[in-house]
Scaffold this motif. Sequence first.
Motif, PDB file in Angstrom:
ATOM      1  N   ASP A  32      44.617  52.629  49.279  1.00  0.00           N
ATOM      2  CA  ASP A  32      44.208  52.619  50.668  1.00  0.00           C
ATOM      3  C   ASP A  32      42.784  53.127  50.744  1.00  0.00           C
ATOM      4  O   ASP A  32      42.352  53.921  49.914  1.00  0.00           O
ATOM      5  N   PHE A  33      42.113  52.699  51.748  1.00  0.00           N
ATOM      6  CA  PHE A  33      40.734  53.095  51.961  1.00  0.00           C
ATOM      7  C   PHE A  33      40.602  54.610  52.002  1.00  0.00           C
ATOM      8  O   PHE A  33      39.620  55.192  51.567  1.00  0.00           O
ATOM      9  N   ARG A  34      41.616  55.266  52.535  1.00  0.00           N
ATOM     10  CA  ARG A  34      41.514  56.707  52.724  1.00  0.00           C
ATOM     11  C   ARG A  34      42.000  57.517  51.530  1.00  0.00           C
ATOM     12  O   ARG A  34      41.947  58.739  51.554  1.00  0.00           O
ATOM     13  N   ASP A  35      42.484  56.847  50.505  1.00  0.00           N
ATOM     14  CA  ASP A  35      42.890  57.586  49.316  1.00  0.00           C
ATOM     15  C   ASP A  35      41.662  58.087  48.576  1.00  0.00           C
ATOM     16  O   ASP A  35      40.549  57.616  48.821  1.00  0.00           O
ATOM     17  N   LEU A  36      41.908  58.986  47.661  1.00  0.00           N
ATOM     18  CA  LEU A  36      40.805  59.591  46.933  1.00  0.00           C
ATOM     19  C   LEU A  36      39.861  58.549  46.304  1.00  0.00           C
ATOM     20  O   LEU A  36      38.643  58.654  46.461  1.00  0.00           O
ATOM     21  N   PRO A  37      40.363  57.549  45.616  1.00  0.00           N
ATOM     22  CA  PRO A  37      39.428  56.586  45.021  1.00  0.00           C
ATOM     23  C   PRO A  37      38.786  55.666  46.058  1.00  0.00           C
ATOM     24  O   PRO A  37      37.953  54.839  45.686  1.00  0.00           O
ATOM     25  N   GLY A  38      39.162  55.786  47.302  1.00  0.00           N
ATOM     26  CA  GLY A  38      38.554  54.947  48.328  1.00  0.00           C
ATOM     27  C   GLY A  38      38.663  53.482  47.960  1.00  0.00           C
ATOM     28  O   GLY A  38      39.732  53.019  47.559  1.00  0.00           O
ATOM     29  N   ASN A  39      37.575  52.787  48.096  1.00  0.00           N
ATOM     30  CA  ASN A  39      37.601  51.356  47.801  1.00  0.00           C
ATOM     31  C   ASN A  39      37.194  51.034  46.371  1.00  0.00           C
ATOM     32  O   ASN A  39      37.058  49.865  46.019  1.00  0.00           O
ATOM     33  N   ILE A  40      36.977  52.062  45.573  1.00  0.00           N
ATOM     34  CA  ILE A  40      36.404  51.797  44.247  1.00  0.00           C
ATOM     35  C   ILE A  40      37.294  50.850  43.450  1.00  0.00           C
ATOM     36  O   ILE A  40      36.839  49.840  42.918  1.00  0.00           O
ATOM     37  N   LEU A  41      38.602  51.172  43.406  1.00  0.00           N
ATOM     38  CA  LEU A  41      39.492  50.330  42.608  1.00  0.00           C
ATOM     39  C   LEU A  41      39.636  48.946  43.232  1.00  0.00           C
ATOM     40  O   LEU A  41      39.718  47.937  42.533  1.00  0.00           O
ATOM     41  N   ASN A  42      39.656  48.910  44.561  1.00  0.00           N
ATOM     42  CA  ASN A  42      39.734  47.610  45.231  1.00  0.00           C
ATOM     43  C   ASN A  42      38.524  46.754  44.873  1.00  0.00           C
ATOM     44  O   ASN A  42      38.635  45.548  44.665  1.00  0.00           O
ATOM     45  N   ASN A  43      37.372  47.409  44.807  1.00  0.00           N
ATOM     46  CA  ASN A  43      36.175  46.652  44.474  1.00  0.00           C
ATOM     47  C   ASN A  43      36.163  46.198  43.019  1.00  0.00           C
ATOM     48  O   ASN A  43      35.691  45.110  42.706  1.00  0.00           O
ATOM     49  N   PHE A  44      36.709  47.040  42.132  1.00  0.00           N
ATOM     50  CA  PHE A  44      36.864  46.601  40.738  1.00  0.00           C
ATOM     51  C   PHE A  44      37.627  45.279  40.716  1.00  0.00           C
ATOM     52  O   PHE A  44      37.275  44.336  40.025  1.00  0.00           O
ATOM     53  N   LEU A  45      38.695  45.273  41.504  1.00  0.00           N
ATOM     54  CA  LEU A  45      39.561  44.100  41.537  1.00  0.00           C
ATOM     55  C   LEU A  45      38.811  42.891  42.087  1.00  0.00           C
ATOM     56  O   LEU A  45      38.874  41.791  41.542  1.00  0.00           O
ATOM     57  N   LYS A  46      38.073  43.129  43.169  1.00  0.00           N
ATOM     58  CA  LYS A  46      37.354  42.006  43.784  1.00  0.00           C
ATOM     59  C   LYS A  46      36.258  41.482  42.872  1.00  0.00           C
ATOM     60  O   LYS A  46      35.961  40.296  42.851  1.00  0.00           O
ATOM     61  N   ASP A  47      35.650  42.394  42.110  1.00  0.00           N
ATOM     62  CA  ASP A  47      34.545  41.987  41.241  1.00  0.00           C
ATOM     63  C   ASP A  47      35.023  41.328  39.961  1.00  0.00           C
ATOM     64  O   ASP A  47      34.234  40.769  39.211  1.00  0.00           O
ATOM     65  N   ASP A  48      36.317  41.429  39.702  1.00  0.00           N
ATOM     66  CA  ASP A  48      36.835  40.876  38.459  1.00  0.00           C
ATOM     67  C   ASP A  48      36.764  39.350  38.501  1.00  0.00           C
ATOM     68  O   ASP A  48      37.201  38.723  39.468  1.00  0.00           O
ATOM     69  N   ALA A  49      36.217  38.779  37.459  1.00  0.00           N
ATOM     70  CA  ALA A  49      36.053  37.324  37.439  1.00  0.00           C
ATOM     71  C   ALA A  49      37.396  36.610  37.425  1.00  0.00           C
ATOM     72  O   ALA A  49      37.472  35.425  37.759  1.00  0.00           O
ATOM     73  N   THR A  50      38.455  37.315  37.042  1.00  0.00           N
ATOM     74  CA  THR A  50      39.749  36.637  36.971  1.00  0.00           C
ATOM     75  C   THR A  50      40.531  36.731  38.277  1.00  0.00           C
ATOM     76  O   THR A  50      41.606  36.160  38.382  1.00  0.00           O
ATOM     77  N   SER A  51      40.025  37.463  39.261  1.00  0.00           N
ATOM     78  CA  SER A  51      40.778  37.550  40.510  1.00  0.00           C
ATOM     79  C   SER A  51      40.395  36.391  41.423  1.00  0.00           C
ATOM     80  O   SER A  51      39.330  35.799  41.296  1.00  0.00           O
ATOM     81  N   VAL A  52      41.303  36.078  42.331  1.00  0.00           N
ATOM     82  CA  VAL A  52      41.075  34.964  43.249  1.00  0.00           C
ATOM     83  C   VAL A  52      40.595  35.537  44.573  1.00  0.00           C
ATOM     84  O   VAL A  52      41.257  36.385  45.160  1.00  0.00           O
ATOM     85  N   VAL A  53      39.458  35.069  45.021  1.00  0.00           N
ATOM     86  CA  VAL A  53      38.887  35.596  46.252  1.00  0.00           C
ATOM     87  C   VAL A  53      39.909  35.446  47.382  1.00  0.00           C
ATOM     88  O   VAL A  53      40.503  34.385  47.560  1.00  0.00           O
ATOM     89  N   GLN A  54      40.103  36.504  48.113  1.00  0.00           N
ATOM     90  CA  GLN A  54      41.020  36.566  49.254  1.00  0.00           C
ATOM     91  C   GLN A  54      42.491  36.546  48.879  1.00  0.00           C
ATOM     92  O   GLN A  54      43.351  36.544  49.738  1.00  0.00           O
ATOM     93  N   MET A  55      42.768  36.530  47.616  1.00  0.00           N
ATOM     94  CA  MET A  55      44.170  36.625  47.181  1.00  0.00           C
ATOM     95  C   MET A  55      44.206  37.566  45.991  1.00  0.00           C
ATOM     96  O   MET A  55      44.939  37.340  45.025  1.00  0.00           O
ATOM     97  N   GLU A  56      43.424  38.619  46.083  1.00  0.00           N
ATOM     98  CA  GLU A  56      43.239  39.494  44.923  1.00  0.00           C
ATOM     99  C   GLU A  56      44.530  40.149  44.453  1.00  0.00           C
ATOM    100  O   GLU A  56      44.680  40.437  43.266  1.00  0.00           O
ATOM    101  N   THR A  57      45.447  40.398  45.395  1.00  0.00           N
ATOM    102  CA  THR A  57      46.639  41.142  44.995  1.00  0.00           C
ATOM    103  C   THR A  57      47.763  40.235  44.511  1.00  0.00           C
ATOM    104  O   THR A  57      48.861  40.700  44.223  1.00  0.00           O
ATOM    105  N   LEU A  58      47.488  38.974  44.405  1.00  0.00           N
ATOM    106  CA  LEU A  58      48.509  38.035  43.960  1.00  0.00           C
ATOM    107  C   LEU A  58      48.150  37.548  42.550  1.00  0.00           C
ATOM    108  O   LEU A  58      47.023  37.131  42.312  1.00  0.00           O
TER     109      LEU A  58
END
Lengths: 401, 572
Positions: A32-58
């Motif tokens: 969550d945005f408010r957790d300690l790592p904030g958006n850092i891990l989410n951004n790792f995921l979004k920046d990953d070349a293997t993730s699908v834009v807008q469907m990162e969690t799938l």
Amino acid sequence: MDPKEVVDHLVALKVMRLTKPALVSPKIVTCDFRDLPGNILNNFLKDDATSVVQMETLAAGQFLLLPQSFGNIYLGETFSCYVCVHNETSQTVQSVSIKADLQTSSQRIPLSTQNQSPVMLDVDETLSDVIHHEVKDLGTHILVCEVTYMSNFNTLASFRKFFKFEVMKPLDVKTKFYNAESDDVFLEAQIQNITSGPITLEQVSLESSQHFSVKSLNDVEDSLSVFGYVTLLQAQESCQYLYRLTPKENTSTEIKLPVAAKNIGKLDIVWRSNLGEKGRLQTSQLQRITPDYGDIRLVYENIPSKVTVDEPFSFKCKIVNASERTLDLILKLRSIQGSSLLWCGISNRKLGPLEPGNVKNIELTALPINTGLHIITGVSLVDLFLKRTYDYDDLASVYVC
Amino acid sequence: MDNKPSLSQYFSSSEVPPASQFFDEIGSSPSDMIQSIYLGENEVNTTTTTNLFSQNVTTALTQQKMPQEMTFANVLPTVSGSTAVPAASLPDPSTFFDTIGPEPQIGTSKSGMATPAILTEAMDGLSIKNQAVDIEADRRRDAWIPTEEAKKTLLKAQSSPKGSFFPEREVLTMPGLVLEEELGDALQEVAVKYLGVSTAGSRGVVRADHVSRDEAGLRELLRTGYLRAAVNLTATLLAAAGQGVGRMHRPTKHTPRSLQLWLTRFAIMVRIKLHEPLLKEAEPFGDLSKPDMFYQFYPDTYENRTGSMAPFSLRLLIAELPGHVGKPEEAMDRLYTMLDVIQKMLSNLQQGKTEDGTGTITSEQDKVESIRLWTGRQTRVLHSIVNCAIALKDYRLASKILVSLQKQASSPAQKRALSSALCRLWLLAGHVKAAMVHLEDAREQRHHLCPTPDVREYVDLGLIDIAHGKYQEAANNFARAADQEPTNIMVANNLSVCLLYMGRLKEAISVLQKAINSDPERGLNEKLLINLCTLYELESSKTNEKKLNLLRMLCKHKSDTIPNVLECLKLG
């Protein structure tokens, strides 16, 4: 599949089996945005070349990964591999050629390669080819690759490499026949997936032999499969297909069926697995056990499924001479003790001579005296020549209400 | 801040507005936090940008169109960080959990993909609006229904006179560190081994020593990708909180802070695949259903606060854990248990009650906000279940859930993304016909977004071609995608794979090398490296130097984020 090289050759041979690539996704860890790592891990995921834009969690990615192991190969699949010869030296190598054969337990199959004629390989250049072969045998296969080149001493040098693999059985097909009174044959085919993963049956069809015309009973209206939208079989799962085979005119009149009519046809099965990896199998000629009718075949026709109690009903009785000689028959109608049907009409009727293969149609009338489901009993035929009596007590039922 | 040459330059300050300014402005005008950056894709109509952002981050946005006609009101609040914020400008860690003050966007300058509704719904917490300290927001975020058993204990805790509640050991969560040794920088270790100390030394090393020993330092390590150092720091901080090595199975005091530390630690351990110690350390938490994981357990400290002290993300992460170690069916059970609770909470909300059903919600806006939050979290859990189903190759279940998600999806972009996912799902199952049907759906939905095929569509088309064994056609489709986004790493990678199947190994290699050189930071991806090294090994038996070149590039461009450098490079 890369055994150790013993001698130092000027060129190196590498072989890689080309199964379909895989689709991969990143490790999905979010906060969550408010957790300690904030958006850092989410951004790792979004920046990953293997993730699908807008469907990162799938984890249904678009990123292809090359096969990392030889995997399993099944009968009916196509064995594809990349064969690559590389000039490992710092000078050109002359007259390089590759030859590939596939050795099965019974035969040696030359696998066609495009570049049959020897070529010159410059420094760091490669000679490569993609080989395809549809696997038609079970068991051990050995891919034999032979590389020939001009050595430094101006003689032809060559070396071979062997790659061994086992071809396994993908499907288990069980068939069951049912010979209907109407001369139709029903075929039930149970297809079991015995591969290690799920497969999709893309096509299952019965190619009937010349004696039959076939109707697939596996579609509901609009050619939708009875299995619904999905014909996916998980490992070890099976599904049943049903076909109705109707004898073609010329065979159905010959009652002593020729041997050929034992042949029903062949099942043709096409399946796909991971990312469309395709396999195709055809069964051998399926054979049924033809029913043995003896000398005489008796078939009831047009029996009403439902009749009213105490009201006579009629139906047809077809008598066929299935023997090689002319028959002289007497029809007996016996009202058996306790039977709920009483016969109307004449018993001990002479039917006259019946030529081999000929048919006699007679109409029978019975009176039901009790309600319920009753078997039609009491019909007998007597062969006057052999003095033999044939009883037909269990051919049909009728529902009385 | 240190001025070491290494990573502070890597997050080049020229691309970033002065951090203090950035932070101040966001802080002073909370509504401007809502932002979304658009890079490439086709989501023009869902893209927005705020004035604040476009002024401050011009460099990061120069290649993009800036739709000016966007109205702000109809845009879902989304977040995507695009600036690097030094630790110094982070909120004081001590107040971090108490205030709901604005949190700066942290992330690398690369991140900034469009984040319209879909991502928002899945990564729910990203979208919480800025609000002053807000009891309602706390309640929403922390809401969770305790199990019947926990409820009994919580009732006892609440009803006992002050100081007279002594819980049994059985109801306590008693975690402790298991991983004792300090983790070294994995990339550094490989570099020293294969390249020698001198080459390896040129990396900006030992970041851990330069950050403060607190949450801000932890975030800084995370942000700069020193993941193992970050794990070490969580260990230090947890030990200080009395949950260090040897503390397992001993009563301890949980705080929101300690649980956030565990969350951070576990999240990184998942990323770098430290599965074995992770499982051991997570074990005492069970499924976070013990009563001491709830605020109601501590009436003296938190008075009337209710809900789960363990953050939702930790709950989710622990539920997903078995899935990371090859037991997706176990993860699936746990996720369904979570889903059940979320559905109960949503149904409570629909009936005008609070999430846990104990009170009533008075404000309509509160209710709407909470339903939005929890629907988003529900989607996230469903995605995890789908991921488990895919891992189990249970494509029927995965498809069923995706189809139901698609029915609920509100925007064409979401529907489209789900059709596209369904297309790939069926390709995995070998059901090419179904895949084509879904691709056709996706194409229709795409028409609502943009008139011509985009990268995603071309790639899906290419994948179907691959399923049919038509590699030339697939390569053409990937090439069309590359025309639209020449720097797209995934597209380059897929093209390269295709080229190999077409017998063009050399070209396949050069496409991948070019992709890495054009964007080393994204291009030096774990999976891409595996592909490239596979090609190297197929090409020649003398691959070492090429692999070491990749290692040098990794040292130059990446910190400690790749879990298994040796495996990726097929070294050793």
